[in-house]
Motif scaffolding. Structure first.
Motif, PDB file in Angstrom:
ATOM      1  N   GLN A   3       0.842  -1.181   0.000  1.00  0.00           N
ATOM      2  CA  GLN A   3       0.000   0.000   0.000  1.00  0.00           C
ATOM      3  C   GLN A   3       0.881   1.236   0.000  1.00  0.00           C
ATOM      4  OE1 GLN A   3      -2.167  -0.479   3.733  1.00  0.00           O
ATOM      5  NE2 GLN A   3      -0.906   1.111   4.653  1.00  0.00           N
ATOM      6  N   LEU A   4       0.274   2.377  -0.337  1.00  0.00           N
ATOM      7  CA  LEU A   4       1.028   3.611  -0.426  1.00  0.00           C
ATOM      8  C   LEU A   4       0.855   4.482   0.800  1.00  0.00           C
ATOM      9  CD1 LEU A   4       0.389   4.497  -4.174  1.00  0.00           C
ATOM     10  CD2 LEU A   4       2.399   3.409  -3.166  1.00  0.00           C
ATOM     11  N   MET A   5      -0.116   4.157   1.649  1.00  0.00           N
ATOM     12  CA  MET A   5      -0.368   4.963   2.832  1.00  0.00           C
ATOM     13  C   MET A   5      -0.770   4.074   3.984  1.00  0.00           C
ATOM     14  SD  MET A   5      -0.480   7.810   4.398  1.00  0.00           S
ATOM     15  CE  MET A   5      -0.293   8.993   3.069  1.00  0.00           C
ATOM     16  N   LEU A   6      -0.041   4.175   5.086  1.00  0.00           N
ATOM     17  CA  LEU A   6      -0.383   3.416   6.271  1.00  0.00           C
ATOM     18  C   LEU A   6      -1.557   4.079   6.981  1.00  0.00           C
ATOM     19  CD1 LEU A   6       3.188   2.727   7.697  1.00  0.00           C
ATOM     20  CD2 LEU A   6       1.677   1.085   6.573  1.00  0.00           C
ATOM     21  N   GLN A   7      -2.464   3.240   7.467  1.00  0.00           N
ATOM     22  CA  GLN A   7      -3.655   3.745   8.154  1.00  0.00           C
ATOM     23  C   GLN A   7      -4.053   2.756   9.231  1.00  0.00           C
ATOM     24  OE1 GLN A   7      -6.728   5.820   5.771  1.00  0.00           O
ATOM     25  NE2 GLN A   7      -8.118   4.246   6.501  1.00  0.00           N
ATOM     26  N   ASP A   8      -4.450   3.272  10.395  1.00  0.00           N
ATOM     27  CA  ASP A   8      -4.837   2.363  11.465  1.00  0.00           C
ATOM     28  C   ASP A   8      -6.320   2.007  11.375  1.00  0.00           C
ATOM     29  OD1 ASP A   8      -6.340   4.412  12.632  1.00  0.00           O
ATOM     30  OD2 ASP A   8      -4.955   4.759  14.282  1.00  0.00           O
ATOM     31  N   GLY A   9      -6.784   1.203  12.331  1.00  0.00           N
ATOM     32  CA  GLY A   9      -8.151   0.726  12.282  1.00  0.00           C
ATOM     33  C   GLY A   9      -9.195   1.792  12.508  1.00  0.00           C
ATOM     34  N   LEU A  10      -8.781   2.968  12.979  1.00  0.00           N
ATOM     35  CA  LEU A  10      -9.698   4.088  13.199  1.00  0.00           C
ATOM     36  C   LEU A  10      -9.613   5.122  12.090  1.00  0.00           C
ATOM     37  CD1 LEU A  10      -9.123   4.547  17.039  1.00  0.00           C
ATOM     38  CD2 LEU A  10     -11.041   3.406  15.907  1.00  0.00           C
ATOM     39  N   GLY A  11      -8.869   4.802  11.049  1.00  0.00           N
ATOM     40  CA  GLY A  11      -8.771   5.706   9.909  1.00  0.00           C
ATOM     41  C   GLY A  11      -7.707   6.781  10.039  1.00  0.00           C
ATOM     42  N   ARG A  12      -6.889   6.732  11.102  1.00  0.00           N
ATOM     43  CA  ARG A  12      -5.835   7.732  11.256  1.00  0.00           C
ATOM     44  C   ARG A  12      -4.652   7.377  10.362  1.00  0.00           C
ATOM     45  NH1 ARG A  12      -5.785   7.290  17.776  1.00  0.00           N
ATOM     46  NH2 ARG A  12      -5.700   5.108  17.102  1.00  0.00           N
ATOM     47  N   LYS A  13      -4.173   8.319   9.583  1.00  0.00           N
ATOM     48  CA  LYS A  13      -3.027   8.094   8.719  1.00  0.00           C
ATOM     49  C   LYS A  13      -1.736   8.154   9.548  1.00  0.00           C
ATOM     50  CE  LYS A  13      -5.175   9.924   4.547  1.00  0.00           C
ATOM     51  NZ  LYS A  13      -5.110  10.985   3.494  1.00  0.00           N
ATOM     52  N   ILE A  14      -0.873   7.199   9.301  1.00  0.00           N
ATOM     53  CA  ILE A  14       0.404   7.128  10.016  1.00  0.00           C
ATOM     54  C   ILE A  14       1.478   7.741   9.135  1.00  0.00           C
ATOM     55  CG2 ILE A  14       2.054   5.635  11.181  1.00  0.00           C
ATOM     56  CD1 ILE A  14      -0.801   5.760  12.427  1.00  0.00           C
ATOM     57  N   GLU A  15       1.911   8.942   9.517  1.00  0.00           N
ATOM     58  CA  GLU A  15       2.877   9.689   8.709  1.00  0.00           C
ATOM     59  C   GLU A  15       4.167  10.017   9.462  1.00  0.00           C
ATOM     60  OE1 GLU A  15       0.056  12.326   5.826  1.00  0.00           O
ATOM     61  OE2 GLU A  15       0.122  12.950   7.947  1.00  0.00           O
ATOM     62  N   TYR A  16       4.247   9.580  10.714  1.00  0.00           N
ATOM     63  CA  TYR A  16       5.346  10.008  11.582  1.00  0.00           C
ATOM     64  C   TYR A  16       5.869   8.789  12.329  1.00  0.00           C
ATOM     65  CZ  TYR A  16       7.422  12.852  15.455  1.00  0.00           C
ATOM     66  OH  TYR A  16       8.247  13.420  16.392  1.00  0.00           O
ATOM     67  N   LEU A  17       7.163   8.500  12.151  1.00  0.00           N
ATOM     68  CA  LEU A  17       7.818   7.376  12.815  1.00  0.00           C
ATOM     69  C   LEU A  17       8.939   7.901  13.692  1.00  0.00           C
ATOM     70  CD1 LEU A  17       8.442   4.294  13.138  1.00  0.00           C
ATOM     71  CD2 LEU A  17       9.941   4.532  11.132  1.00  0.00           C
ATOM     72  N   ARG A  18       8.919   7.496  14.965  1.00  0.00           N
ATOM     73  CA  ARG A  18      10.001   7.804  15.895  1.00  0.00           C
ATOM     74  C   ARG A  18      10.829   6.537  16.087  1.00  0.00           C
ATOM     75  NH1 ARG A  18       8.613  12.511  19.453  1.00  0.00           N
ATOM     76  NH2 ARG A  18      10.298  11.706  20.745  1.00  0.00           N
ATOM     77  N   ILE A  19      12.126   6.651  15.921  1.00  0.00           N
ATOM     78  CA  ILE A  19      13.020   5.502  16.013  1.00  0.00           C
ATOM     79  C   ILE A  19      14.021   5.737  17.132  1.00  0.00           C
ATOM     80  CG2 ILE A  19      14.691   4.039  14.837  1.00  0.00           C
ATOM     81  CD1 ILE A  19      13.537   4.955  12.170  1.00  0.00           C
ATOM     82  N   SER A  20      14.021   4.848  18.119  1.00  0.00           N
ATOM     83  CA  SER A  20      15.032   4.884  19.172  1.00  0.00           C
ATOM     84  C   SER A  20      16.238   4.089  18.697  1.00  0.00           C
ATOM     85  CB  SER A  20      14.479   4.297  20.478  1.00  0.00           C
ATOM     86  OG  SER A  20      15.476   4.222  21.456  1.00  0.00           O
ATOM     87  N   VAL A  21      17.354   4.770  18.462  1.00  0.00           N
ATOM     88  CA  VAL A  21      18.520   4.089  17.902  1.00  0.00           C
ATOM     89  C   VAL A  21      19.398   3.457  18.974  1.00  0.00           C
ATOM     90  CG1 VAL A  21      18.537   5.576  15.866  1.00  0.00           C
ATOM     91  CG2 VAL A  21      19.943   6.185  17.850  1.00  0.00           C
ATOM     92  N   THR A  22      19.168   3.797  20.231  1.00  0.00           N
ATOM     93  CA  THR A  22      19.916   3.192  21.333  1.00  0.00           C
ATOM     94  C   THR A  22      19.154   3.428  22.632  1.00  0.00           C
ATOM     95  OG1 THR A  22      22.016   3.169  22.567  1.00  0.00           O
ATOM     96  CG2 THR A  22      21.306   5.290  21.686  1.00  0.00           C
ATOM     97  N   ASP A  23      19.311   2.520  23.584  1.00  0.00           N
ATOM     98  CA  ASP A  23      18.747   2.752  24.919  1.00  0.00           C
ATOM     99  C   ASP A  23      19.773   3.372  25.855  1.00  0.00           C
ATOM    100  OD1 ASP A  23      20.311   0.410  24.997  1.00  0.00           O
ATOM    101  OD2 ASP A  23      19.167  -0.416  26.672  1.00  0.00           O
ATOM    102  N   ARG A  24      20.992   3.534  25.393  1.00  0.00           N
ATOM    103  CA  ARG A  24      22.061   4.066  26.236  1.00  0.00           C
ATOM    104  C   ARG A  24      22.034   5.594  26.250  1.00  0.00           C
ATOM    105  NH1 ARG A  24      25.741  -0.106  27.296  1.00  0.00           N
ATOM    106  NH2 ARG A  24      25.183  -1.990  26.113  1.00  0.00           N
ATOM    107  N   CYS A  25      22.503   6.147  27.345  1.00  0.00           N
ATOM    108  CA  CYS A  25      22.530   7.599  27.485  1.00  0.00           C
ATOM    109  C   CYS A  25      23.632   7.971  28.471  1.00  0.00           C
ATOM    110  CB  CYS A  25      21.175   8.122  27.973  1.00  0.00           C
ATOM    111  SG  CYS A  25      21.050   9.934  27.997  1.00  0.00           S
ATOM    112  N   ASP A  26      24.199   9.166  28.288  1.00  0.00           N
ATOM    113  CA  ASP A  26      25.202   9.638  29.223  1.00  0.00           C
ATOM    114  C   ASP A  26      24.584  10.419  30.377  1.00  0.00           C
ATOM    115  OD1 ASP A  26      24.457  11.490  27.326  1.00  0.00           O
ATOM    116  OD2 ASP A  26      26.460  12.311  27.002  1.00  0.00           O
ATOM    117  N   PHE A  27      23.250  10.613  30.374  1.00  0.00           N
ATOM    118  CA  PHE A  27      22.524  11.183  31.501  1.00  0.00           C
ATOM    119  C   PHE A  27      21.665  10.100  32.133  1.00  0.00           C
ATOM    120  CE2 PHE A  27      22.284  15.813  29.676  1.00  0.00           C
ATOM    121  CZ  PHE A  27      23.659  15.881  29.688  1.00  0.00           C
TER     122      PHE A  27
END
Length: 331
Positions: A3-27
């Motif tokens: 498909q060309l557009m991701l959509q959830d079961g409530l019709g909301r379009k998914i256009e934004y992905l957050r990716i955690s590249v590591t769980d490590r932190c210096d704080f």
């Protein structure tokens, strides 16, 4: 691709992905993780190649904005090169990043050159001792220097993020806003989210966005704005400061779930359909089971999105609704 557009079961379009590249932190920020943390072994986290592959898959299906987060994303080796590869994906509108600012004196300009459009930098206090108390290990001057490096690096926008906690930093709301306004920066004030057992009561520290707005109104003339940056923040402007926006992220007091356009990929490859729920899709297993073919991964993603919850169920009563720590999801 199916498909060309991701959509959830409530019709909301998914256009934004957050990716955690590591769980490590210096704080070790008090609202994010416990003081003594055990981080994931390398084999349990997504490789940079797997992250790039999943980013390409999501963009091909309509995701237009990707945010790289951590932990602290800039402590992961190779992240600048990863940014360059993701920012070049056809169809991606913008690649952005959230950082604690500790590494920006050396990496701000390389990130801008790699195609990162905007930076969010966490800043919870302008008092050196208090900053150390909140972050447990952080050096405020290092972060302030990083902010200046980001201002000079050529990003489209630089925004500060402040998690407001009563008894910790709510008395600095006006000072933090002034710091941002004087430098032409945006700043967003965030209500704490009850994720992970961080070793203290959460309800005692809760400070609502309405309370923050009232504190700002004591000093500035506020102008409501309909601006949208593609995420959950609501914005206003301050009279006399045309270059800055004041944002509010209010998971408790002003629920934004009906317009949610986001999913989150954790550092171990779990696709979280909602920050406030544990239901997820194991994308690490999928990409490793199907190293050459994206269609099975895309089909599993489509099915999972039909079960994206209508809303999160956070409360401010002090209990932890979700056991994972913020450093695994990046917020």
């Amino acid at each position: 691709m199916t498909q060309l557009m991701l959509q959830d079961g409530l019709g909301r379009k998914i256009e934004y992905l957050r990716i955690s590249v590591t769980d490590r932190c210096d704080f070790r920020c008090v609202y994010c993780m416990a003081e003594d943390m055990t981080f994931l072994p390398r084999q349990q986290i997504l490789s940079l190649e797997e992250i790039e592959r999943l980013a390409r898959l999501f963009v091909a299906q309509g995701v237009r904005k990707i945010r790289l987060t951590g932990g602290e994303p800039l402590v992961r080796r190779g992240v600048v090169d990863l940014c360059a590869r993701i920012s070049a994906l056809p169809g991606l509108r913008e690649l952005v990043m959230t950082t604690n600012g500790s590494q920006l004196t050396k990496l701000a300009r390389p990130l801008a050159e790699a195609g990162v459009k905007r930076l969010n930098i966490s800043l919870d206090s302008l008092n050196h001792e208090r900053f150390r108390s909140i972050t447990r290990t952080g050096d405020l001057q290092q972060v302030l220097d990083g902010i200046e490096a980001a201002r000079d690096a050529g990003f489209e926008r630089v925004k500060l993020n402040t998690v407001v906690l009563k008894g910790r930093n709510h008395d600095e709301v006006q000072a933090l806003a002034a710091y941002a306004l004087e430098r032409g920066l945006d700043i967003t004030f965030i209500e704490e989210m009850p994720l992970g057992e961080v070793g203290r009561e959460r309800g005692e520290a809760y400070c609502s966005s309405d309370e923050v707005r009232s504190l700002l109104a004591e000093r500035y003339r506020l102008i409501d704005s309909a601006e949208n940056s593609g995420g959950p923040a609501r914005y206003l402007r301050i009279d006399g400061y045309p270059d800055s926006r004041i944002g509010f992220i209010s998971p408790h007091s002003h629920n934004f779930c009906d317009t949610c356009n986001r999913v989150r990929l954790t550092t171990e490859g779990r696709l979280l359909l909602c920050l406030g729920h544990e239901n997820s899709l194991d994308m690490r297993a999928l990409v490793r089971r199907h190293p050459e073919h994206d269609e099975p991964v895309s089909e599993a993603l489509e099915r999972a999105l039909q079960h994206k919850p209508a809303r999160h169920e956070f409360s401010v009563g002090g209990e932890v609704q979700v056991l994972r720590f913020m450093n695994a999801t990046g917020g």
